[in-house]
Structures are given as structure tokens and as C-alpha cells.
Design an enzyme around this catalytic site. Structure first.
Site, PDB file in Angstrom:
ATOM      1  N   LYS A  61      36.761  31.488 129.151  1.00 45.44           N
ATOM      2  CA  LYS A  61      37.715  30.193 128.743  1.00 45.44           C
ATOM      3  C   LYS A  61      36.753  29.258 127.943  1.00 45.44           C
ATOM      4  CE  LYS A  61      38.963  26.678 131.339  1.00 45.44           C
ATOM      5  NZ  LYS A  61      38.923  25.483 130.575  1.00 45.44           N
ATOM      6  N   ASP A  92      41.563  27.067 126.079  1.00 44.83           N
ATOM      7  CA  ASP A  92      42.474  26.160 126.655  1.00 44.83           C
ATOM      8  C   ASP A  92      42.927  25.192 126.072  1.00 44.83           C
ATOM      9  OD1 ASP A  92      43.111  24.465 128.909  1.00 44.83           O
ATOM     10  OD2 ASP A  92      41.088  24.287 130.098  1.00 44.83           O
ATOM     11  N   LYS A  94      46.169  23.705 126.028  1.00 48.24           N
ATOM     12  CA  LYS A  94      46.956  22.913 126.521  1.00 48.24           C
ATOM     13  C   LYS A  94      48.016  22.412 125.723  1.00 48.24           C
ATOM     14  CE  LYS A  94      44.234  21.549 130.757  1.00 48.24           C
ATOM     15  NZ  LYS A  94      42.940  22.125 130.253  1.00 48.24           N
ATOM     16  N   ASN A 100      58.225  23.800 116.943  1.00 47.91           N
ATOM     17  CA  ASN A 100      57.777  23.922 115.457  1.00 47.91           C
ATOM     18  C   ASN A 100      56.250  23.325 115.449  1.00 47.91           C
ATOM     19  OD1 ASN A 100      58.501  24.410 112.529  1.00 47.91           O
ATOM     20  ND2 ASN A 100      58.150  22.297 112.402  1.00 47.91           N
ATOM     21  N   THR A 101      55.995  22.498 115.978  1.00 44.32           N
ATOM     22  CA  THR A 101      54.357  21.772 115.847  1.00 44.32           C
ATOM     23  C   THR A 101      53.219  23.030 116.414  1.00 44.32           C
ATOM     24  OG1 THR A 101      55.438  19.661 115.916  1.00 44.32           O
ATOM     25  CG2 THR A 101      52.938  19.693 116.286  1.00 44.32           C
ATOM     26  N   TYR A 211      37.188  19.554 143.607  1.00 47.82           N
ATOM     27  CA  TYR A 211      37.039  21.206 143.674  1.00 47.82           C
ATOM     28  C   TYR A 211      37.255  21.708 145.103  1.00 47.82           C
ATOM     29  CZ  TYR A 211      34.041  20.570 139.565  1.00 47.82           C
ATOM     30  OH  TYR A 211      33.475  20.199 138.424  1.00 47.82           O
TER      31      TYR A 211
HETATM   32  O1  S5P Z   1      44.143  21.379 135.984  1.00 45.85           O
HETATM   33  C1  S5P Z   1      43.198  21.737 135.242  1.00 45.85           C
HETATM   34  C2  S5P Z   1      43.215  22.640 134.276  1.00 45.85           C
HETATM   35  C3  S5P Z   1      42.394  23.146 133.540  1.00 45.85           C
HETATM   36  S1  S5P Z   1      42.522  24.459 132.470  1.00 45.85           S
HETATM   37  N1  S5P Z   1      41.997  21.238 135.571  1.00 45.85           N
HETATM   38  C4  S5P Z   1      40.945  21.921 135.056  1.00 45.85           C
HETATM   39  O2  S5P Z   1      39.766  21.603 135.262  1.00 45.85           O
HETATM   40  N2  S5P Z   1      40.918  22.584 133.792  1.00 45.85           N
HETATM   41  C5  S5P Z   1      39.909  23.243 133.049  1.00 45.85           C
HETATM   42  O3  S5P Z   1      39.033  23.806 134.021  1.00 45.85           O
HETATM   43  C6  S5P Z   1      38.994  22.107 132.358  1.00 45.85           C
HETATM   44  O4  S5P Z   1      39.532  21.653 131.277  1.00 45.85           O
HETATM   45  C7  S5P Z   1      37.918  22.669 132.452  1.00 45.85           C
HETATM   46  O5  S5P Z   1      37.644  23.500 130.931  1.00 45.85           O
HETATM   47  C8  S5P Z   1      37.561  23.564 133.662  1.00 45.85           C
HETATM   48  C9  S5P Z   1      37.136  23.106 134.877  1.00 45.85           C
HETATM   49  O6  S5P Z   1      35.604  22.756 134.487  1.00 45.85           O
HETATM   50  P1  S5P Z   1      34.670  22.504 135.674  1.00 45.85           P
HETATM   51  O7  S5P Z   1      33.345  22.080 135.053  1.00 45.85           O
HETATM   52  O8  S5P Z   1      35.443  21.433 136.500  1.00 45.85           O
HETATM   53  O9  S5P Z   1      34.661  23.483 136.765  1.00 45.85           O
END
Ligand code: S5P
Length: 260
Positions: A61, A92, A94, A100-101, A211
């Protein structure tokens, strides 16, 4: 049986979407449900990380727009690394604008995401038109879309009826292959869930990230793929050792879910 009770191999065999079939086959073969969130800001760092961690992941990703020396050669080399290590590319993005954009953003600009990223994602805040716009570009190329049904950050607003709407839209649109979120959302069709905000040590960062463990996410919640960034490449970390550790933790959590 619930999709959470089936093996990745079996789900791959039964799935209609070639990209998802390939993803499940890769997961099974590499015994990995780990996706690396490679949020580094230079081309050299990104390529080095992708090459060293590549053997242990099923999905790479990226946030390609954070690479300060981005060029077309980076994409070429990333594609070669994805082929070498047999993993899928997920940018990613988002996306969150009108159909259209987002068509213009996804297919064009300098990044040309649809030309190389197997997977991208979007918020459905504009309504279903965003899925249709992205599908017009991505479906002919065999790409797949994830909907951000939930987020991992403190105070996030994707809850309740909004999350339910994501699930409805996903079921109704063939271009959607799954979700970003914390759990399995539906048994109506085999939509995968990829979960960020996974860490074995830290509980969060200073900017709202939270986390949870692979056990919570995969064994208990029925999510399919863990997304790990700084837990692997953060300051002072040995990225290969950490990738091996997260791969093992994710796979064990999956085997526990199956009752093996
Ligand atoms: O809700 C979300 C969605 C995404 S895609 N929370 C996130 O953290 N992410 C992505 O996951 C975020 O943009 C980053 O690239 C990754 C988490 O990274 P870490 O370093 O915190 O593990």
C-alpha cells in the site's frame, strides 16, 4: 459457513473477480495476510522498503503523492517489484469527490493511478456516483475498489448508518471488492476487509491513530488483511524482522479463526 470460517484458498476458488482470486491465491501461497503501508517520502526509500519487505506481504500500500521525487520510473520499478514478489499494488487515494472529478484524478494527472494500482479506495460521502465514476476508469482495466466503511482514528465519523450505507453500496456495485474497516461487514457476498491501525506495541500516535492487535482484528473481528506501516519501518526498527513478525502474527490469528 461464514466467509470468516473459510480458508483464503477456498474463497479464492469461489470468487468471481479475477483480482480477488489472485489476491487470495497470493495470500495462501505466501502465507501472508499482511499489507505494508509504505509511507516514506523518497523514491529510493520506497523502492528499498518494497524490495526488502516484499517477500512477506500480499499487498503493497502506497500514498504515491507523498514521494517528493516521484517520476514515471518509480511506477515502472514498483510494478517490477510487485511482479517479482507477487503482491498487489494498492494506492491509498481515499478519493472523495464527484464521479466526474474522481474519474480525472484516478485515470490522469501525473500519477495515473489506474494504470498501475490494482486497488484504490474512496469515501462514499458524495453518494454512489463516486463509485460509478471510478468504475468507468478502473473496471475496464480489471482494478478493484475498497470503500472506507470505517476509519482507525480517534473520533472518526464513519459509524452507524454511514457504515451501513457503505455496505449496501458495496454489495450493489461489482467494482467494489471490499472495505477499509475493522471487521467483517456482510455475508451477502465475499467482500474483503483490510484493516489499518494494527500494531503489536504502541497504542497510537500523537495525531489520533489507534492500534489494535492482529488477534483482535483477524481472529475476533473477522477482518482479512492487516495493514501495518510504522510498526514495520518506524524509527530504529529492522523492517525485515518486523515484517516477518507481523506476517506470523497475522497468519496465526487467521489460523486461530479457522480453529486450526
Ligand atoms: O482508517 C484508516 C484508513 C487508512 S487507509 N486509518 C489508516 O491508518 N489508514 C492508512 O493506514 C494510513 O493512511 C496509513 O497509510 C496506514 C497506517 O499506517 P501506520 O503507520 O499507522 O501503521
Amino acid at each position: 459457513a461464514s466467509f470468516s470460517q473459510k480458508t483464503y484458498a477456498q474463497r479464492g476458488e469461489e470468487h468471481a473477480h479475477p483480482l480477488v482470486k489472485a489476491l487470495f491465491a497470493t495470500m495462501e501461497r505466501k502465507q501472508s495476510n499482511l499489507s505494508l503501508a509504505a509511507d516514506v517520502s523518497s523514491k529510493a526509500e520506497l523502492l528499498a522498503l518494497a524490495d526488502t519487505v516484499g517477500p512477506y506481504i500480499c499487498v503493497l500500500k502506497t500514498h504515491i503523492d507523498v514521494v517528493s521525487d516521484f517520476d514515471a520510473d518509480l511506477v515502472k520499478q514498483l510494478q517490477a517489484l510487485a511482479a517479482k514478489h507477487v503482491c498487489l499494488s494498492f494506492d491509498d487515494c481515499k478519493f472523495g469527490d464527484l464521479g466526474n472529478t474522481v474519474k480525472l484524478q484516478y485515470g490522469g494527472g501525473i500519477y495515473r493511478i489506474a494504470d498501475w494500482a490494482h486497488i484504490t479506495n474512496c469515501h462514499v460521502i458524495p453518494g454512489e456516483g463516486i463509485i460509478q465514476g471510478l468504475a468507468e476508469v478502473g473496471m475496464p482495466k480489471g482494478r478493484g475498489l475498497l470503500l472506507l466503511a470505517e476509519m482507525s482514528s480517534a473520533g472518526m465519523l464513519a459509524t452507524g448508518a454511514y457504515t451501513d450505507k457503505n455496505v449496501e453500496m458495496a454489495i450493489a456495485n461489482d467494482f467494489v471488492i471490499g472495505f477499509i474497516g475493522s471487521r467483517r461487514f456482510t455475508e451477502e457476498r465475499d467482500l474483503i476487509t483490510m484493516t489499518p491501525g494494527v500494531g503489536l506495541h504502541a497504542s497510537g500516535d500523537a495525531l489520533g491513530q489507534q492500534y489494535r492487535t492482529p488477534k483482535k482484528i483477524v481472529t475476533e473481528n473477522g477482518s482479512d488483511i492487516i495493514i501495518v506501516g510504522r510498526g514495520i519501518y518506524g524509527p530504529g526498527k529492522d523492517a525485515v524482522a518486523e515484517a516477518k513478525r507481523y506476517r506470523e502474527a497475522g497468519w496465526t490469528a487467521y489460523l486461530d479463526r479457522l480453529g486450526h
